[in-house]
Design a protein around this motif. Structure first.
Motif, PDB file in Angstrom:
ATOM      1  N   UNK A 199       0.823  -1.214   0.000  1.00 53.45           N
ATOM      2  CA  UNK A 199       0.000   0.000   0.000  1.00 53.45           C
ATOM      3  C   UNK A 199       0.856   1.264   0.000  1.00 53.45           C
ATOM      4  N   UNK A 200       1.957   1.237   0.732  1.00 53.06           N
ATOM      5  CA  UNK A 200       2.865   2.385   0.751  1.00 53.06           C
ATOM      6  C   UNK A 200       3.467   2.622  -0.629  1.00 53.06           C
ATOM      7  N   UNK A 201       3.871   1.559  -1.309  1.00 54.17           N
ATOM      8  CA  UNK A 201       4.431   1.705  -2.660  1.00 54.17           C
ATOM      9  C   UNK A 201       3.389   2.257  -3.628  1.00 54.17           C
ATOM     10  N   UNK A 202       2.151   1.767  -3.520  1.00 52.29           N
ATOM     11  CA  UNK A 202       1.087   2.294  -4.382  1.00 52.29           C
ATOM     12  C   UNK A 202       0.799   3.757  -4.085  1.00 52.29           C
ATOM     13  N   UNK A 203       0.788   4.128  -2.814  1.00 48.31           N
ATOM     14  CA  UNK A 203       0.534   5.524  -2.447  1.00 48.31           C
ATOM     15  C   UNK A 203       1.654   6.437  -2.931  1.00 48.31           C
ATOM     16  N   UNK A 204       2.893   5.990  -2.785  1.00 49.52           N
ATOM     17  CA  UNK A 204       4.016   6.799  -3.272  1.00 49.52           C
ATOM     18  C   UNK A 204       3.995   6.919  -4.794  1.00 49.52           C
ATOM     19  N   UNK A 205       3.639   5.837  -5.467  1.00 48.59           N
ATOM     20  CA  UNK A 205       3.527   5.888  -6.927  1.00 48.59           C
ATOM     21  C   UNK A 205       2.429   6.836  -7.372  1.00 48.59           C
ATOM     22  N   UNK A 206       1.295   6.788  -6.690  1.00 46.73           N
ATOM     23  CA  UNK A 206       0.181   7.680  -7.048  1.00 46.73           C
ATOM     24  C   UNK A 206       0.521   9.132  -6.733  1.00 46.73           C
ATOM     25  N   UNK A 207       1.274   9.363  -5.672  1.00 48.35           N
ATOM     26  CA  UNK A 207       1.625  10.733  -5.294  1.00 48.35           C
ATOM     27  C   UNK A 207       2.627  11.360  -6.258  1.00 48.35           C
ATOM     28  N   UNK A 208       3.397  10.529  -6.936  1.00 51.41           N
ATOM     29  CA  UNK A 208       4.418  11.073  -7.836  1.00 51.41           C
ATOM     30  C   UNK A 208       3.940  11.188  -9.277  1.00 51.41           C
ATOM     31  N   UNK A 209       2.721  10.739  -9.567  1.00 55.15           N
ATOM     32  CA  UNK A 209       2.197  10.894 -10.918  1.00 55.15           C
ATOM     33  C   UNK A 209       1.902  12.362 -11.214  1.00 55.15           C
ATOM     34  N   UNK A 210       2.152  12.737 -12.439  1.00 50.83           N
ATOM     35  CA  UNK A 210       1.819  14.085 -12.849  1.00 50.83           C
ATOM     36  C   UNK A 210       0.319  14.191 -13.056  1.00 50.83           C
ATOM     37  N   UNK A 211      -0.247  15.256 -12.546  1.00 51.61           N
ATOM     38  CA  UNK A 211      -1.674  15.481 -12.732  1.00 51.61           C
ATOM     39  C   UNK A 211      -1.876  16.339 -13.983  1.00 51.61           C
ATOM     40  N   UNK A 212      -2.821  15.922 -14.801  1.00 52.04           N
ATOM     41  CA  UNK A 212      -3.113  16.657 -16.024  1.00 52.04           C
ATOM     42  C   UNK A 212      -4.518  17.226 -15.908  1.00 52.04           C
ATOM     43  N   UNK A 213      -4.592  18.510 -16.036  1.00 52.58           N
ATOM     44  CA  UNK A 213      -5.915  19.165 -16.004  1.00 52.58           C
ATOM     45  C   UNK A 213      -6.190  19.691 -17.408  1.00 52.58           C
ATOM     46  N   UNK A 214      -7.394  19.423 -17.932  1.00 49.45           N
ATOM     47  CA  UNK A 214      -7.691  19.863 -19.318  1.00 49.45           C
ATOM     48  C   UNK A 214      -7.897  21.356 -19.401  1.00 49.45           C
TER      49      UNK A 214
END
Length: 86
Positions: free
Chosen positions: A71-86
């Motif tokens: 769960x920690x690895x998934x949370x860190x991976x999700x936190x480091x994704x770039x967010x794209x706003x249209x």
């Protein structure tokens, strides 16, 4: 690019988890390092599940550690994704 770094993280864990050499036969400093690696807990949980003895508290501790690290690895991976706003 993350796949390129996997051998650097996976191979030491496989070597130190107790699969090839029992952890009790390793040097003290290797035992300390292996205590911080999630594969050690996964291997211990699988060994306890495969034995004829009843599952105890240590088995559930191993499961909690493996799930927690996942769960920690998934949370860190999700936190480091770039967010794209249209």
């Amino acid at each position: 690019q993350a796949v390129q770094f996997m051998p650097a993280f996976i191979l030491p864990q496989i070597l130190l988890c107790g699969l090839i050499v029992p952890r009790e036969d390793m040097a003290e400093w290797l035992q300390v390092i292996s205590a911080f690696m999630p594969f050690t807990y996964a291997y211990d949980a699988l060994a306890r599940a495969a034995s004829a003895a009843a599952l105890g508290v240590r088995f559930w501790l191993d499961v909690v550690v493996v799930v927690g690290v996942t769960l920690l690895a998934l949370a860190l991976g999700a936190a480091t994704l770039r967010r794209r706003t249209p």
